[in-house]
Design a protein around this motif. Structure first.
Motif, PDB file in Angstrom:
ATOM      1  N   ILE A   1       0.862  -1.185   0.000  1.00 35.29           N
ATOM      2  CA  ILE A   1       0.000   0.000   0.000  1.00 35.29           C
ATOM      3  C   ILE A   1       0.897   1.233   0.000  1.00 35.29           C
ATOM      4  O   ILE A   1       1.570   1.522   0.987  1.00 35.29           O
ATOM      5  N   PHE A   2       0.913   1.960  -1.126  1.00 35.85           N
ATOM      6  CA  PHE A   2       1.763   3.130  -1.280  1.00 35.85           C
ATOM      7  C   PHE A   2       0.899   4.367  -1.512  1.00 35.85           C
ATOM      8  O   PHE A   2      -0.105   4.310  -2.222  1.00 35.85           O
ATOM      9  N   GLY A   3       1.294   5.502  -0.938  1.00 39.03           N
ATOM     10  CA  GLY A   3       0.558   6.739  -1.174  1.00 39.03           C
ATOM     11  C   GLY A   3       1.113   7.878  -0.335  1.00 39.03           C
ATOM     12  O   GLY A   3       1.722   7.658   0.718  1.00 39.03           O
ATOM     13  N   THR A   4       0.927   9.098  -0.802  1.00 39.01           N
ATOM     14  CA  THR A   4       1.384  10.264  -0.050  1.00 39.01           C
ATOM     15  C   THR A   4       0.521  10.462   1.190  1.00 39.01           C
ATOM     16  O   THR A   4      -0.559   9.878   1.317  1.00 39.01           O
ATOM     17  N   SER A   5       0.988  11.294   2.091  1.00 40.37           N
ATOM     18  CA  SER A   5       0.231  11.609   3.308  1.00 40.37           C
ATOM     19  C   SER A   5      -1.095  12.260   2.922  1.00 40.37           C
ATOM     20  O   SER A   5      -1.131  13.195   2.129  1.00 40.37           O
ATOM     21  N   GLY A   6      -2.185  11.743   3.467  1.00 38.28           N
ATOM     22  CA  GLY A   6      -3.496  12.295   3.183  1.00 38.28           C
ATOM     23  C   GLY A   6      -4.183  11.716   1.964  1.00 38.28           C
ATOM     24  O   GLY A   6      -5.310  12.098   1.640  1.00 38.28           O
ATOM     25  N   ALA A   7      -3.536  10.757   1.280  1.00 35.74           N
ATOM     26  CA  ALA A   7      -4.125  10.183   0.066  1.00 35.74           C
ATOM     27  C   ALA A   7      -5.177   9.127   0.380  1.00 35.74           C
ATOM     28  O   ALA A   7      -6.015   8.809  -0.459  1.00 35.74           O
ATOM     29  N   GLY A   8      -5.111   8.558   1.600  1.00 38.35           N
ATOM     30  CA  GLY A   8      -6.123   7.571   1.986  1.00 38.35           C
ATOM     31  C   GLY A   8      -5.586   6.199   2.343  1.00 38.35           C
ATOM     32  O   GLY A   8      -6.360   5.294   2.626  1.00 38.35           O
ATOM     33  N   LYS A   9      -4.260   6.038   2.367  1.00 35.83           N
ATOM     34  CA  LYS A   9      -3.709   4.699   2.624  1.00 35.83           C
ATOM     35  C   LYS A   9      -3.960   4.224   4.057  1.00 35.83           C
ATOM     36  O   LYS A   9      -4.229   3.049   4.294  1.00 35.83           O
TER      37      LYS A   9
ATOM     38  N   ASN B   1       6.806  -9.922  -4.525  1.00 37.91           N
ATOM     39  CA  ASN B   1       6.190 -10.978  -3.727  1.00 37.91           C
ATOM     40  C   ASN B   1       4.862 -10.534  -3.110  1.00 37.91           C
ATOM     41  O   ASN B   1       4.432 -11.086  -2.102  1.00 37.91           O
ATOM     42  N   SER B   2       4.233  -9.547  -3.719  1.00 39.87           N
ATOM     43  CA  SER B   2       2.916  -9.077  -3.276  1.00 39.87           C
ATOM     44  C   SER B   2       1.943  -9.197  -4.446  1.00 39.87           C
ATOM     45  O   SER B   2       2.079  -8.494  -5.445  1.00 39.87           O
ATOM     46  N   SER B   3       0.969 -10.085  -4.319  1.00 40.62           N
ATOM     47  CA  SER B   3       0.004 -10.298  -5.400  1.00 40.62           C
ATOM     48  C   SER B   3      -0.938  -9.115  -5.570  1.00 40.62           C
ATOM     49  O   SER B   3      -1.509  -8.915  -6.635  1.00 40.62           O
ATOM     50  N   ILE B   4      -1.117  -8.329  -4.488  1.00 45.37           N
ATOM     51  CA  ILE B   4      -2.026  -7.184  -4.549  1.00 45.37           C
ATOM     52  C   ILE B   4      -1.243  -5.912  -4.247  1.00 45.37           C
ATOM     53  O   ILE B   4      -0.652  -5.783  -3.175  1.00 45.37           O
ATOM     54  N   LYS B   5      -1.223  -5.000  -5.200  1.00 44.72           N
ATOM     55  CA  LYS B   5      -0.497  -3.735  -5.050  1.00 44.72           C
ATOM     56  C   LYS B   5      -1.503  -2.596  -5.140  1.00 44.72           C
ATOM     57  O   LYS B   5      -2.294  -2.545  -6.082  1.00 44.72           O
ATOM     58  N   THR B   6      -1.449  -1.706  -4.173  1.00 46.27           N
ATOM     59  CA  THR B   6      -2.408  -0.602  -4.106  1.00 46.27           C
ATOM     60  C   THR B   6      -1.656   0.717  -4.138  1.00 46.27           C
ATOM     61  O   THR B   6      -0.880   1.017  -3.236  1.00 46.27           O
ATOM     62  N   PHE B   7      -1.897   1.502  -5.191  1.00 43.63           N
ATOM     63  CA  PHE B   7      -1.193   2.772  -5.364  1.00 43.63           C
ATOM     64  C   PHE B   7      -2.179   3.930  -5.223  1.00 43.63           C
ATOM     65  O   PHE B   7      -3.037   4.133  -6.085  1.00 43.63           O
TER      66      PHE B   7
ATOM     67  N   GLY C   1      -3.089  11.740 -10.819  1.00 44.75           N
ATOM     68  CA  GLY C   1      -4.346  12.483 -10.780  1.00 44.75           C
ATOM     69  C   GLY C   1      -5.384  11.916  -9.825  1.00 44.75           C
ATOM     70  O   GLY C   1      -6.511  12.407  -9.781  1.00 44.75           O
ATOM     71  N   LEU C   2      -5.021  10.893  -9.042  1.00 40.94           N
ATOM     72  CA  LEU C   2      -5.991  10.288  -8.131  1.00 40.94           C
ATOM     73  C   LEU C   2      -6.382  11.257  -7.014  1.00 40.94           C
ATOM     74  O   LEU C   2      -5.551  11.985  -6.485  1.00 40.94           O
ATOM     75  N   LYS C   3      -7.652  11.235  -6.645  1.00 35.38           N
ATOM     76  CA  LYS C   3      -8.146  12.033  -5.528  1.00 35.38           C
ATOM     77  C   LYS C   3      -8.086  11.197  -4.246  1.00 35.38           C
ATOM     78  O   LYS C   3      -7.818   9.999  -4.286  1.00 35.38           O
ATOM     79  N   LYS C   4      -8.347  11.825  -3.109  1.00 38.17           N
ATOM     80  CA  LYS C   4      -8.317  11.128  -1.829  1.00 38.17           C
ATOM     81  C   LYS C   4      -9.314   9.967  -1.845  1.00 38.17           C
ATOM     82  O   LYS C   4     -10.476  10.137  -2.219  1.00 38.17           O
ATOM     83  N   GLY C   5      -8.841   8.786  -1.455  1.00 35.36           N
ATOM     84  CA  GLY C   5      -9.700   7.596  -1.426  1.00 35.36           C
ATOM     85  C   GLY C   5      -9.766   6.853  -2.730  1.00 35.36           C
ATOM     86  O   GLY C   5     -10.423   5.806  -2.814  1.00 35.36           O
ATOM     87  N   GLU C   6      -9.090   7.356  -3.769  1.00 35.60           N
ATOM     88  CA  GLU C   6      -9.045   6.668  -5.057  1.00 35.60           C
ATOM     89  C   GLU C   6      -7.690   5.992  -5.223  1.00 35.60           C
ATOM     90  O   GLU C   6      -6.667   6.517  -4.792  1.00 35.60           O
ATOM     91  N   THR C   7      -7.693   4.826  -5.854  1.00 32.13           N
ATOM     92  CA  THR C   7      -6.459   4.060  -5.955  1.00 32.13           C
ATOM     93  C   THR C   7      -6.407   3.246  -7.237  1.00 32.13           C
ATOM     94  O   THR C   7      -7.448   2.855  -7.781  1.00 32.13           O
ATOM     95  N   LEU C   8      -5.198   3.011  -7.708  1.00 32.02           N
ATOM     96  CA  LEU C   8      -4.967   2.075  -8.803  1.00 32.02           C
ATOM     97  C   LEU C   8      -4.501   0.769  -8.170  1.00 32.02           C
ATOM     98  O   LEU C   8      -3.476   0.741  -7.489  1.00 32.02           O
TER      99      LEU C   8
ATOM    100  N   HIS D   1      -5.487  -4.768 -13.562  1.00 33.74           N
ATOM    101  CA  HIS D   1      -5.175  -3.412 -13.130  1.00 33.74           C
ATOM    102  C   HIS D   1      -6.484  -2.617 -13.128  1.00 33.74           C
ATOM    103  O   HIS D   1      -7.087  -2.397 -14.184  1.00 33.74           O
ATOM    104  N   VAL D   2      -6.934  -2.211 -11.933  1.00 34.65           N
ATOM    105  CA  VAL D   2      -8.261  -1.620 -11.796  1.00 34.65           C
ATOM    106  C   VAL D   2      -8.199  -0.330 -10.986  1.00 34.65           C
ATOM    107  O   VAL D   2      -7.542  -0.269  -9.945  1.00 34.65           O
ATOM    108  N   LEU D   3      -8.885   0.700 -11.459  1.00 30.42           N
ATOM    109  CA  LEU D   3      -9.050   1.931 -10.692  1.00 30.42           C
ATOM    110  C   LEU D   3     -10.216   1.732  -9.730  1.00 30.42           C
ATOM    111  O   LEU D   3     -11.329   1.400 -10.152  1.00 30.42           O
ATOM    112  N   VAL D   4      -9.958   1.929  -8.436  1.00 33.70           N
ATOM    113  CA  VAL D   4     -10.962   1.630  -7.411  1.00 33.70           C
ATOM    114  C   VAL D   4     -11.160   2.840  -6.499  1.00 33.70           C
ATOM    115  O   VAL D   4     -10.184   3.466  -6.072  1.00 33.70           O
ATOM    116  N   LYS D   5     -12.403   3.122  -6.193  1.00 29.14           N
ATOM    117  CA  LYS D   5     -12.732   4.119  -5.176  1.00 29.14           C
ATOM    118  C   LYS D   5     -13.054   3.374  -3.888  1.00 29.14           C
ATOM    119  O   LYS D   5     -13.990   2.569  -3.848  1.00 29.14           O
ATOM    120  N   ILE D   6     -12.290   3.619  -2.825  1.00 33.39           N
ATOM    121  CA  ILE D   6     -12.482   2.928  -1.560  1.00 33.39           C
ATOM    122  C   ILE D   6     -13.802   3.381  -0.939  1.00 33.39           C
ATOM    123  O   ILE D   6     -14.079   4.575  -0.849  1.00 33.39           O
TER     124      ILE D   6
END
Length: 597
Positions: A252-260, A534-540, A567-574, A581-586
Motif C-alpha cells: 500500500i503506497f501513497g502520499t500523506s493524506g491520500a487515503g492509505k 512478492n505481493s500479489s495485490i499492489k495498491t497505489f 491524478g488520483l483524488k483522496k480515497g481513489e487508488t490504482l 489493473h483496476v481503478l478503485v474508489k475505496i
C-alpha cells in the motif's frame, strides 16, 4: 345458457391482472426519431456498421468498462461453408475476367473490383486451407439516460470510443424500436437494422468480439474494497484464495493524506469481523483508537510504558516444525538487530560480536544443542522462558574495554543499558492472546523507532508460525525503516523472508509506506523490489512525480497508469490484483467511518 357463460368468462378475463403486466412499462413513446422513451428513460441506439475483419485487441473491452448505462447486443450467423466457397469461386472468376478485360478503363472502378477480388480470394483461402468458417455479425449498442443533453453527451462519448478503434457507426434514427428490441433478451434481430449493420467475419476474427471482459474483481469469499471507477461495479477481494493468487501479500503506497491509512484501517476492521488474526506495527500512533474500539490488545514500548520485550528471547515456535538449530537461527536475527545499533559492521566485527553472543547464552546454559533450551518443571520437560535467557546487560558486561572494537560496541550499547533506552534491557512480560495486536512504538522517537519495529516484527513472526491453518496478517507501516537505507541487509533479508514464506503459515504480509524512494534505497532497491514482486495485490494511492518515476521502474507501470496515479483524488487508488489493473474508489459504511475517524 352456454353463450351467456362464455360472455361472463370473457368479461372476467378482461379484468384479470396477468403475469406480463408485472413487467410491462406504464407507457412507451416512439414519436421522437432520435430515441424511444419508456417510463421516463430515453433509449437511443448505435449500430456498428463496419470494422476491420482482423483485430488484435478486444473491440468491446473499452465499452464494457465504461461507466455509462448501456446495453450491448451481438448476433452471430454462421454461413454454409460449401455455399460460400461456391459463390466466392464464381465471383473471383467473374471479377478476374472483368479486371483483365477492362484493366485500362474506369480506373477507380477497377481498383474497387481488384480490392474485393483480393478480399474474396483471401476468405476462400482461409476457409479451404485453414478450415475457417464465415459468419455474419451484427453489433448494436443502446445508450440510456433520463435527460436529452446527457443522452447526447453519452452517445458522443460511446461513438468516440468505438471510432477510436477503427470502427464505423451509425445512429439508429427512425429505427429506435428495432434497436431497443434487439438489445433485450428476446433474441430478436430485426431485418430493418440487419441490412445496415451486417459484417462478415472469419472464425479467428470472432475472438475480437468476445464480450465477457470486464475488469471487475469479485472473489466469492472476498471482502468488499470499493467500486470500480470505470464501470461502478463492486470490488471484492479474497487475498487468501490460493487458487487465484500466488500469495496473500499486499503493498500500500501513497502520499500523506491520500487515503492509505484509512484503507488499512478498513481492512483491519473487515478482517477482524472475519476472525483473522492481525498484528500491526504502528510507528505513528494511528491505530490506538481503532484497537480499543475493536477490543484488541495495545502493546506500547517506550520510556513511560510497562511493556518489555527481551530481544534475546528464543521462542519454541521460532524455527519450523521438524527442524533444528534454535541458537543459530537466533544469532542471525541478533546480528541484524545489532547492525541497527552499531551501524554496518564488517566481517571481523561480526565475528567478535557473534562470539560474545554465544558466550552470553553459554552462561545461561544454552548452546547449539537444542535440548539445552529445555528445563524440568514439576517433573515435566518444558521450553525455557524469558527469564532463563540472557538480556542486553549480559552482553554489555562481557564486552572488553581493552579491545577497541568491543569498547565501541559497549559505548553504543550504553543508552540501552543505563540510558534513555534502558527499557530494552528487561525480560519479556507480555502474553499475546488476542486476534488483534497493535504495537505502538511512537514514544521511541524518530531515531529509535527502527529498534522497536524490528523487535515487535520478530515477536509477531514467531506467533504467526504457531498455526499453519488459522488465517493471519501482519501490517508493517513505514516499512522503509526496515528495508531502506537506514536499515541493513540482515534486517532487510529477515523482512523479505517474511514476505516470501508467510503464505505457508496461512498468513499475509502488508507493506505500507509513503516514502517510496527510501523503500528502494538499500542495495540498489533489491529488497524493495523483492517485496513488491512478492505481493500479489499492489495498491497505489496518489503519489508525487518523483515517487511515481521510481515506482514505474520497479512495477512496470504504463504511461497511462502513471498519469492516473498522479491524478488520483483522496480515497481513489490504482490496484494491481493478480493480472488485473483496476481503478478503485475505496468505500466505507458510516459505522466504519466512525470507528476510523
Amino acid at each position: 345458457m352456454k353463450k351467456k357463460q362464455q360472455k361472463e368468462n370473457i368479461e372476467l378475463e378482461k379484468g384479470k391482472f396477468r403475469d406480463i403486466d408485472y413487467i410491462s412499462p406504464s407507457y412507451i413513446d416512439k414519436r421522437n426519431p432520435k430515441y424511444i422513451e419508456i417510463d421516463g428513460l430515453k433509449h437511443s441506439g448505435i449500430l456498428i456498421i463496419n470494422f476491420n475483419r482482423e483485430q488484435n485487441e478486444l473491440i468491446l473491452k473499452n465499452l464494457i468498462d465504461i461507466n455509462i448505462n448501456i446495453n450491448i447486443s451481438v448476433f452471430y450467423e454462421k454461413k454454409d461453408s460449401f455455399k460460400v466457397i461456391r459463390e466466392l469461386t464464381y465471383y473471383i472468376g467473374n471479377s478476374g475476367a472483368e479486371i483483365k478485360e477492362n484493366g485500362k478503363k474506369n480506373r477507380e472502378d477497377i481498383e474497387l473490383i481488384s480490392f474485393t477480388h483480393n478480399d474474396a480470394q483471401y476468405i476462400r483461402k482461409e476457409m479451404q486451407i485453414n478450415n475457417e468458417e464465415l459468419y455474419n455479425i451484427y453489433i448494436y449498442i443502446e445508450v440510456i439516460s433520463e435527460e436529452d443533453k446527457q443522452l447526447e453527451y453519452y452517445l458522443n462519448k460511446v461513438e468516440g470510443i468505438i471510432q477510436s478503434q477503427g470502427m464505423q457507426t451509425r445512429r439508429a434514427y427512425f429505427r429506435q424500436e428495432q434497436c431497443f428490441l434487439s438489445c433485450t433478451p428476446l433474441m430478436k434481430n430485426s431485418e430493418d437494422i440487419k441490412e445496415v449493420s451486417r459484417r462478415n467475419i472469419l472464425t479467428s476474427g470472432l475472438l475480437a468480439t468476445y464480450p465477457f471482459v470486464s475488469s471487475s474483481i469479485f472473489d466469492k469469499n472476498g471482502i468488499f474494497i470499493g467500486t470500480n471507477m470505470n464501470n461502478n461495479s463492486p470490488v471484492f477481494i479474497d487475498k487468501y484464495d490460493r487458487e487465484k493468487y500466488k500469495n496473500s501479500n499486499m503493498c500500500i503506497f501513497g502520499t500523506s493524506g491520500a487515503g492509505k491509512s484509512f484503507y488499512t484501517k478498513l481492512l483491519i476492521i473487515r478482517n477482524r469481523i472475519l476472525g483473522i488474526e492481525q498484528y500491526v506495527i504502528d510507528p505513528e500512533r494511528e491505530y490506538e483508537k481503532l484497537c480499543n474500539e475493536m477490543k484488541g490488545v495495545l502493546l506500547k514500548i517506550g520510556p513511560a510504558s510497562k511493556t518489555y520485550i527481551n530481544i534475546f528471547d528464543i521462542r519454541q515456535e521460532s524455527i519450523e516444525e521438524n527442524e533444528s538449530g534454535y541458537l543459530a537461527t537466533k544469532i542471525s536475527k541478533l546480528i541484524g538487530f545489532f547492525n541497527l545499533i552499531f551501524g554496518e559492521i564488517n566481517e571481523e566485527e561480526k565475528g567478535i560480536l557473534e562470539n560474545k553472543i554465544i558466550e552470553c547464552y553459554a552462561r545461561k546454559g544454552i548452546n547449539f544443542r537444542d535440548d539445552t533450551l529445555y528445563k524440568k518443571k514439576e517433573g515435566r520437560k518444558v521450553f525455557k522462558s524469558s527469564i532463563d535467557m540472557p538480556k542486553l546487560e549480559d552482553l554489555y558486561n562481557i564486552l572488553d574495554d581493552k579491545d577497541k572494537t568491543q569498547k565501541t560496541f559497549k559505548i553504543k550499547l550504553f543508552p540501552f543499558i543505563k540510558g534513555s533506552l534502558k527499557f530494552f534491557n528487561n525480560y519479556t512480560n507480555i502474553k499475546i492472546n488476542n486476534k488483534l495486536i497493535v504495537a505502538d512504538i511512537y514514544e521511541l522517537g524518530e531515531e529509535n523507532i527502527k529498534y522497536g519495529m524490528y523487535t515487535f516484527t520478530e515477536l509477531f513472526w514467531d506467533k504467526i508460525k504457531l498455526n499453519r491453518i488459522k488465517r493471519k496478517a501482519i501490517y508493517l507501516d513505514e516499512i522503509w525503516r526496515l528495508i531502506g537505507v537506514t536499515s541493513n541487509k540482515y534486517v532487510a533479508s529477515f523482512i523479505y523472508k517474511i514476505f516470501k514464506t508467510i503464505r505457508k503459515y496461512g498468513g499475509s504480509a502488508t507493506a505500507i509506506t509513503q516514502d517510496v524512494s527510501d523503500l528502494f534505497s538499500l542495495e540498489k532497491g533489491t529488497y524493495g523490489k523483492s517485496i513488491l514482486n512478492n505481493s500479489s495485490i499492489k495498491t497505489f494511492f496518489s503519489l508525487e512525480e518523483e515517487n511515481i518515476k521510481i515506482l514505474s521502474e520497479n512495477a512496470n507501470l504504463s504511461e497511462m497508469e502513471k498519469i492516473e496515479i498522479k491524478g488520483l483524488k483522496k480515497g481513489e487508488t490504482l490496484m494491481f490484483i493478480g493480472d488485473n489493473h483496476v481503478l478503485v474508489k475505496i468505500e466505507a459504511d458510516e459505522f466504519e467511518k466512525e470507528l476510523i475517524e
